[in-house]
Design an enzyme around this catalytic site. Structure first.
Site, short mmCIF file in Angstrom:
data_model
loop_
_atom_site.label_atom_id
_atom_site.label_comp_id
_atom_site.label_asym_id
_atom_site.label_seq_id
_atom_site.Cartn_x
_atom_site.Cartn_y
_atom_site.Cartn_z
N ARG A 9 113.43 135.00 25.67
CA ARG A 9 112.15 135.52 25.33
C ARG A 9 111.46 136.67 26.09
O ARG A 9 111.06 137.63 25.56
CB ARG A 9 111.11 134.39 25.72
N ILE A 10 111.87 136.80 27.49
CA ILE A 10 111.53 138.09 28.21
C ILE A 10 112.34 139.12 27.75
O ILE A 10 111.57 140.36 27.30
CB ILE A 10 111.36 137.83 29.72
N ASP A 69 124.05 138.36 26.41
CA ASP A 69 123.45 137.32 26.31
C ASP A 69 124.69 135.99 26.28
O ASP A 69 124.82 136.02 25.13
CB ASP A 69 122.23 136.97 25.70
N GLU A 113 112.28 134.72 50.04
CA GLU A 113 111.10 135.18 49.62
C GLU A 113 110.11 134.34 50.71
O GLU A 113 110.18 133.06 50.75
CB GLU A 113 110.71 134.80 48.27
N HIS A 170 107.09 139.49 44.09
CA HIS A 170 107.16 138.26 43.06
C HIS A 170 105.92 138.26 42.18
O HIS A 170 105.42 137.03 42.29
CB HIS A 170 107.73 137.04 43.52
N ILE A 171 105.57 139.29 41.26
CA ILE A 171 104.14 139.25 40.84
C ILE A 171 104.46 139.22 39.35
O ILE A 171 103.43 139.58 38.62
CB ILE A 171 103.26 140.39 41.21
N GLY A 172 105.76 139.16 38.78
CA GLY A 172 106.12 139.46 37.45
C GLY A 172 105.02 138.66 36.47
O GLY A 172 104.58 138.85 35.59
N ALA A 173 104.92 137.33 36.95
CA ALA A 173 103.96 136.54 36.04
C ALA A 173 102.54 136.65 36.27
O ALA A 173 101.73 136.02 35.73
CB ALA A 173 104.51 134.93 36.35
C1 MLT Z 1 108.03 131.81 36.89
O1 MLT Z 1 109.33 131.21 36.95
O2 MLT Z 1 107.51 131.37 35.94
C2 MLT Z 1 107.78 132.89 37.66
O3 MLT Z 1 108.76 133.24 38.63
C3 MLT Z 1 106.50 132.96 38.23
C4 MLT Z 1 106.26 131.95 39.30
O4 MLT Z 1 107.44 131.49 39.96
O5 MLT Z 1 105.13 131.63 39.79
#
Ligand code: MLT
Length: 316
Positions: free
Chosen positions: A151-152, A171, A263, A281-284
């Site tokens: 998806r990403i 993939d 982390e 770790h702010i991707g989401a």
């Molecule tokens: C996830 O796995 O959805 C992301 O890394 C976000 C998170 O862990 O909060």
């Protein structure tokens, strides 16, 4: 004792609604104290976590009343899903809800690396006007190599194509004739070919036993001289010492890293290099994604605790 334990920072309207209906213990630091977590779970029927709480088999065995483990995010590498299944505990998660936020961060990383925006910002803020020092490159015409085309990866491909990039991908699980490959105009290649052809390699694989240190010295050395590496997936997929060496000796010209092997990481290392962008770790972490994620898991926790069925479950 609380019915629902929330062991990391998780909030929002859906969490407020859950708190109004159930007895909830919300302690964002609880994930760091294993003994306290174990004791909080003795009577709990649900636990809601992000990626820092290690929901191990041992923890699950001690939580005799537990009915549901909710992961407010996509990755399940911190949950022992087999132990949960063996104990009849539902695992619910949000596999799609934050994909767009992660994809947009990857695009932001590429633009920032190409134009050296963070260093230009710091320099200009210091009172300088060094236009000649900040001549960057364009994304258009460059090759993006996606490792992981789920998806990403697909959302990144769509957006990178709009910037005029050629997109190649590897993939392990996707068949060559999957319609999405043609639809997005992407070329599926072997892992080593992606590494050799790409100007930017962006990693989008989950953490599994066979993806731990998927990127080590050998893989970084196979990348094109001067290429850039991005990681918004999981820190343990990358051997950080190997990445550090490849950046220090100039084989790679830059990297952008949202996730780390440990982390939070120790100071220094990758974060001390001028050609590396680091984020915590702010991707989401877009407001929109977090609303979707928290809503999804709270809905499922409520469903299980009221005798209904969770919608977004993982079957080990
Ligand atoms: C996830 O796995 O959805 C992301 O890394 C976000 C998170 O862990 O909060």
């Amino acid at each position: 004792m609380a019915e629902i334990v929330v062991s990391e920072a998780i909030s929002g309207p859906a969490m407020d609604a859950l708190t109004a209906e159930f007895d909830v213990l919300c302690d964002p630091q609880l994930w760091q104290d294993e003994a306290a977590l174990r004791s909080a779970l003795v009577d709990a029927r649900a636990i809601i976590v992000r990626n820092q709480t290690q929901v191990s088999a041992e923890l699950i065995e001690g939580a005799r009343q537990l009915e549901v483990i909710a992961r407010a995010g996509a990755g399940l590498d911190n949950i022992d899903t087999e132990a949960a299944a063996a104990n009849g505990i539902v695992v619910t998660y949000a596999p799609r809800e934050n994909s767009l936020a992660v994809a947009e961060l990857a695009l932001g990383f590429m633009l920032n690396l190409a134009r050296n925006i963070p260093n230009a910002h710091v320099d200009t803020r210091a009172g300088n006007w060094n236009r000649g020092q900040f001549v960057g490159t364009e994304l258009s015409g460059k090759t993006l190599g996606l490792v992981g085309f789920g998806r990403i990866g697909q959302l990144v491909a769509e957006r990178a194509s709009a910037f005029g990039m050629r997109v190649v991908a590897y993939d392990k699980f996707l068949p060559e004739d999957a319609p999405v490959v043609k639809q997005l105009g992407v070329k599926l290649l072997e892992f080593s070919d992606v590494l050799q052809q790409a100007d930017y390699v962006s990693c989008h694989v989950p953490l599994l036993p066979d993806t731990r240190h998927l990127f080590s010295s050998q893989e970084f050395r196979q990348m094109k001289p001067g290429a850039c590496f991005l990681n918004t997936s999981r820190g343990e997929v990358v051997d950080e010492a190997a990445l550090y060496d490849a950046l220090l000796d100039g084989h790679l010209s830059g990297a952008a890293i949202d996730v780390r092997e440990a982390e939070p990481p120790r100071p220094g290392g990758l974060a001390a290099l001028d050609n590396v962008l680091v984020t915590p770790h702010i991707g989401a972490f877009s407001r929109e994604a977090q609303l979707r994620v928290v809503e999804m898991v709270c809905k499922d926790v409520r469903a299980v605790l009221t005798g209904g069925e969770a919608q977004s479950t993982f079957q080990a």
